[in-house]
Design an enzyme around this catalytic site. Structure first.
Site, PDB file in Angstrom:
ATOM      1  N   CYS A   2       0.859  -1.184   0.000  1.00 18.51           N
ATOM      2  CA  CYS A   2       0.000   0.000   0.000  1.00 18.51           C
ATOM      3  C   CYS A   2       0.898   1.238   0.000  1.00 18.51           C
ATOM      4  O   CYS A   2       2.116   1.138   0.184  1.00 18.51           O
ATOM      5  CB  CYS A   2      -0.946  -0.011   1.208  1.00 18.51           C
ATOM      6  SG  CYS A   2      -0.184   0.485   2.761  1.00 18.51           S
ATOM      7  N   HIS A  98      -3.316   4.360  10.790  1.00 17.81           N
ATOM      8  CA  HIS A  98      -2.544   5.586  10.996  1.00 17.81           C
ATOM      9  C   HIS A  98      -3.234   6.458  12.026  1.00 17.81           C
ATOM     10  O   HIS A  98      -4.465   6.510  12.088  1.00 17.81           O
ATOM     11  CB  HIS A  98      -2.334   6.348   9.682  1.00 17.81           C
ATOM     12  CG  HIS A  98      -3.581   6.521   8.859  1.00 17.81           C
ATOM     13  ND1 HIS A  98      -4.123   5.503   8.111  1.00 17.81           N
ATOM     14  CD2 HIS A  98      -4.388   7.587   8.691  1.00 17.81           C
ATOM     15  CE1 HIS A  98      -5.215   5.933   7.512  1.00 17.81           C
ATOM     16  NE2 HIS A  98      -5.411   7.199   7.851  1.00 17.81           N
TER      17      HIS A  98
HETATM   18  P1  AMP Z   1      -7.742   8.539   6.354  1.00 18.06           P
HETATM   19  O1  AMP Z   1      -8.913   9.253   5.786  1.00 18.06           O
HETATM   20  O2  AMP Z   1      -7.758   8.476   7.857  1.00 18.06           O
HETATM   21  O3  AMP Z   1      -7.492   7.193   5.696  1.00 18.06           O
HETATM   22  O4  AMP Z   1      -6.498   9.468   6.054  1.00 18.06           O
HETATM   23  C1  AMP Z   1      -5.540   9.224   5.080  1.00 18.06           C
HETATM   24  C2  AMP Z   1      -4.698  10.461   5.009  1.00 18.06           C
HETATM   25  O5  AMP Z   1      -3.510  10.146   4.297  1.00 18.06           O
HETATM   26  C3  AMP Z   1      -5.364  11.636   4.305  1.00 18.06           C
HETATM   27  O6  AMP Z   1      -5.453  12.733   5.196  1.00 18.06           O
HETATM   28  C4  AMP Z   1      -4.416  11.913   3.118  1.00 18.06           C
HETATM   29  O7  AMP Z   1      -4.273  13.289   2.860  1.00 18.06           O
HETATM   30  C5  AMP Z   1      -3.117  11.282   3.578  1.00 18.06           C
HETATM   31  N1  AMP Z   1      -2.221  10.831   2.529  1.00 18.06           N
HETATM   32  C6  AMP Z   1      -2.533  10.067   1.454  1.00 18.06           C
HETATM   33  N2  AMP Z   1      -1.437   9.814   0.727  1.00 18.06           N
HETATM   34  C7  AMP Z   1      -0.403  10.430   1.351  1.00 18.06           C
HETATM   35  C8  AMP Z   1       0.984  10.547   1.082  1.00 18.06           C
HETATM   36  N3  AMP Z   1       1.550   9.977   0.012  1.00 18.06           N
HETATM   37  N4  AMP Z   1       1.739  11.272   1.942  1.00 18.06           N
HETATM   38  C9  AMP Z   1       1.190  11.857   3.015  1.00 18.06           C
HETATM   39  N5  AMP Z   1      -0.112  11.779   3.330  1.00 18.06           N
HETATM   40  C10 AMP Z   1      -0.904  11.080   2.506  1.00 18.06           C
HETATM   41 ZN    ZN Z   2       0.635  -0.900   4.258  1.00 20.28          ZN
END
Ligand code: AMP
Ligand code: ZN
Length: 109
Positions: A2, A98
């Site tokens: 991922c 996360h």
């Molecule tokens: P969630 O909605 O809790 O799954 O949050 C996922 C978060 O990951 C979102 O706030 C995105 O802006 C962030 N995100 C997605 N791809 C990246 C990336 N490559 N680097 C940093 N943040 C990311």
């Molecule tokens: Zn992963």
């Protein structure tokens, strides 16, 4: 596996703010607040629903890392929010556990 595994494995770029054997932290690419940092376990756990008893210490360390990053970013006194989105209704889009650290402004809901 991922996008977050790719960042952990240095296959995708991120500005790493903290790293140890078990976790990594970097700024959210689309910040919802002046400070928006993601704290991520290196172990690919899909969501909080997949947490096991053996992950208890890991989760505790993630929260302590968030506390440390809050202090480093000078939001420990003004306040901050720690969020773990889980599943469809929460808006979880990345299926790798996360912890969001959000602060630097008065947060709404
Ligand atoms: P969630 O909605 O809790 O799954 O949050 C996922 C978060 O990951 C979102 O706030 C995105 O802006 C962030 N995100 C997605 N791809 C990246 C990336 N490559 N680097 C940093 N943040 C990311
Ligand atoms: Zn992963």
């Amino acid at each position: 596996m991922c996008i977050f595994c790719d960042i952990i494995n240095k296959k995708s770029p991120a500005k790493i703010l903290y790293e140890d054997d078990e976790m990594i932290a970097f700024p959210d690419i689309n910040p919802s607040a002046p400070v928006h940092i993601l704290i991520i376990p290196k172990k690919h756990i899909k969501s909080a629903n997949e947490l096991k008893a053996e992950d208890q210490a890991l989760l505790g360390k993630m929260v302590l890392t968030a506390k440390k990053l809050a202090k480093e970013n000078k939001i420990d006194q003004s306040g901050y929010r720690l969020v773990i989105n889980t599943g469809k209704d929460s808006g979880q889009i990345i299926e790798h556990l996360h912890l969001h650290l959000l602060g630097g402004k008065k947060l709404g809901f």
